[in-house]
Design a protein around this motif. Structure first.
Motif, PDB file in Angstrom:
ATOM      1  N   THR A   1      -1.657  17.271  -8.679  1.00 16.55           N
ATOM      2  CA  THR A   1      -0.972  16.172  -9.353  1.00 16.55           C
ATOM      3  C   THR A   1      -1.495  14.824  -8.873  1.00 16.55           C
ATOM      4  O   THR A   1      -1.689  13.892  -9.674  1.00 16.55           O
ATOM      5  CB  THR A   1       0.544  16.265  -9.123  1.00 16.55           C
ATOM      6  OG1 THR A   1       1.004  17.567  -9.500  1.00 16.55           O
ATOM      7  CG2 THR A   1       1.285  15.223  -9.941  1.00 16.55           C
TER       8      THR A   1
ATOM      9  N   ALA B   1      -3.376  11.612 -10.968  1.00 20.16           N
ATOM     10  CA  ALA B   1      -3.023  10.188 -10.874  1.00 20.16           C
ATOM     11  C   ALA B   1      -4.243   9.342 -10.541  1.00 20.16           C
ATOM     12  O   ALA B   1      -4.423   8.258 -11.106  1.00 20.16           O
ATOM     13  CB  ALA B   1      -1.940   9.996  -9.815  1.00 20.16           C
TER      14      ALA B   1
ATOM     15  N   THR C   1       0.375   5.892 -17.102  1.00 20.14           N
ATOM     16  CA  THR C   1       0.251   7.299 -16.708  1.00 20.14           C
ATOM     17  C   THR C   1       0.325   7.438 -15.201  1.00 20.14           C
ATOM     18  O   THR C   1       1.007   8.339 -14.676  1.00 20.14           O
ATOM     19  CB  THR C   1      -1.085   7.871 -17.208  1.00 20.14           C
ATOM     20  OG1 THR C   1      -1.128   7.785 -18.633  1.00 20.14           O
ATOM     21  CG2 THR C   1      -1.237   9.331 -16.785  1.00 20.14           C
TER      22      THR C   1
ATOM     23  N   VAL D   1       3.239   9.564 -13.271  1.00 18.30           N
ATOM     24  CA  VAL D   1       2.907  10.694 -12.411  1.00 18.30           C
ATOM     25  C   VAL D   1       3.382  10.466 -10.974  1.00 18.30           C
ATOM     26  O   VAL D   1       3.973  11.351 -10.339  1.00 18.30           O
ATOM     27  CB  VAL D   1       1.386  10.960 -12.427  1.00 18.30           C
ATOM     28  CG1 VAL D   1       1.011  12.011 -11.384  1.00 18.30           C
ATOM     29  CG2 VAL D   1       0.941  11.419 -13.811  1.00 18.30           C
TER      30      VAL D   1
END
Length: 470
Positions: free
Chosen positions: A391, A395, A406, A410
């Protein structure tokens, strides 16, 4: 040096190590008659299975250097083994040293030698060796369970306790959200057993700092440095306390006084210079920060462990760009090559930095392959931090592509989870500052200030271009 119960003093003179406790000093191998009434003991008063004072003294010196993060560990342990080849504990310590420097074959060989030699040792030593064997075999949860049992009966077995301590220890890399409080809770009952011992003061201080008690942590770190001024662990811990308090000028002053006498061969050489580069950045001495970084942190400039070299290098360069400095693509390529050479398999803390290099260099296929692997391993339960590394990589990719919304979407929900990757709060500010930069670049500076205001027990400087806390 330590002044607590069973504390001792180690020095080297004319090529020989000398160890003493409160009542005696040993420089010669004891006679058989002496051994019948007095067993060899380490600095913490624990019996060690050797009849050689030279082996014991060299081992004690080697352990102190490992606990302090000073150089010369392997020379000391080699001297201990040469003086008594049947002494198990130096082999166990050497296994940990090899593991730290990512030498798996050597680590396994030393651990196997320690196990074989420990059959005739004390029960405490056998269990100590088993802890090391489990760590070298990658069975970290099992090792932690055994450490917890071991310190009930042998609370002053510092070298057996040490692998559970710190942000890169068995608790720090457990992947648990509450691991900072867990470590402090684990250590505090042991404080009475260590008195004024410099090593325990250092690890206790770090645990306090990471749970927001940086003022008390600073006091303990300063006490440790008074006893052993050369200890990189003590210096490193004090710098963390100053960082948490936002005392950048004091941190610069301390490091400029301490670093000139430090040993480049220390395990913490790269990392302490990384801290120095960061606080120089915080006080807007960017050219000095880059000079400190280039000469002490990049691959090829330091002998520090690979995990430190890679994470510190990628982190510093990313933070420098967040602070408004230009990108040096050639250095990013150098760091990416080091990563691919030294880390064929995912490692929890490295995972959290792996996406940086590919994202910055625009290598989208490599980035996606990396993130897919981390996602699959995380979903399969094979990474302690789960899918956090994947994750974070998403980012970073979005940040390089200037997709600020975004990045925010995130990272906002992920920030409370990043403690799972290990590392200190100072190290994890890589992610926090990335979020703050995304707020600023999307015109949401008030949200950046509101985010910082939520954290009431920290005052670190945030060198993010266009952002002022107040």
């Amino acid at each position: 040096m330590p002044s607590g119960p069973n504390s001792g003093r180690v020095s080297r003179s004319s090529g020989r190590w000398r160890w003493s406790d409160a009542t005696r000093e040993t420089t010669d191998t004891p006679t058989a008659a002496t051994l019948e009434t007095e067993r060899m003991k380490d600095r913490y008063g624990l019996e060690v299975s050797t009849s050689s004072a030279e082996a014991r003294d060299a081992y004690v010196e080697g352990i102190d250097r490992m606990l302090s993060a000073e150089a010369g560990v392997e020379d000391c342990l080699a001297a201990a083994i040469a003086a008594d080849p049947g002494f198990a504990l130096p082999h166990a310590a050497l296994a940990r040293q090899h593991q730290l420097y990512v030498r798996p074959d050597e680590a396994r060989a030393s651990a196997e030698a320690a196990v074989e030699l420990s059959h005739s040792a004390t029960a405490r030593e056998r269990q100590h060796v088993e802890i090391v064997r489990l760590l070298v075999a990658g069975q970290v949860p099992q090792a932690l369970d055994l450490i917890r049992q071991h310190v009930i009966d042998y609370p002053r077995d510092a070298f057996a306790l040490a692998p559970a301590c710190g942000v890169f220890g068995a608790i720090g890399f457990s992947g648990r959200i509450g691991r900072e409080a867990e470590l402090l809770e684990f250590l505090e009952p042991l404080a009475t057993h260590y008195g004024d011992d410099w090593w325990f003061a250092t690890v206790h201080a770090f645990a306090l700092i990471e749970t927001g008690r940086w003022d008390r942590g600073r006091q303990l770190a300063e006490r440790a440095l008074e006893q052993r001024p050369s200890t990189p662990h003590g210096a490193h811990t004090l710098v963390h306390a100053l960082f948490e308090a936002g005392d950048d000028d004091e941190a610069v002053s301390f490091l400029e006084g301490w670093l000139p006498d430090s040993d480049r061969a220390s395990v913490l050489h790269c990392h302490i210079w990384w801290h120095y580069a960061l606080v120089l950045m915080a006080v807007s001495r960017h050219d000095d920060a880059w000079q400190a970084f280039r000469h002490n942190c990049l691959p090829g400039t330091t002998t520090s462990p690979p995990i430190t070299v890679f994470s510190d290098s990628s982190s510093f360069m990313w933070r420098s760009e967040l602070a408004g400095q230009p990108r040096d693509r050639a250095i990013w390529q150098q760091v990416r090559e080091f990563y691919e050479e030294r880390f064929p398999q995912p490692i929890v803390f490295v995972d959290a930095h792996a996406g940086l290099t590919y994202a910055v260099l625009g290598e989208t296929e490599q980035l996606q392959a990396c993130l897919t692997e981390l996602q699959e391993l995380g979903e399969a339960g094979r990474l302690p931090a789960g899918t956090t590394g994947a994750t974070l990589g998403q980012a970073y990719g979005a940040f390089v592509d200037e997709k600020w919304s975004t990045v925010i979407d995130v990272l906002e929900p992920l920030i409370p989870q990043v403690v799972r990757i290990g590392g200190s709060r100072a190290q994890r500010d890589l992610m926090t500052n990335t979020l703050l930069a995304a707020y600023v670049r999307s015109g949401r500076t008030d949200e950046a200030r509101a985010f910082c205001a939520q954290v009431v027990d920290r005052r670190p400087t945030r060198p993010v271009a266009g952002f002022e806390l107040c």
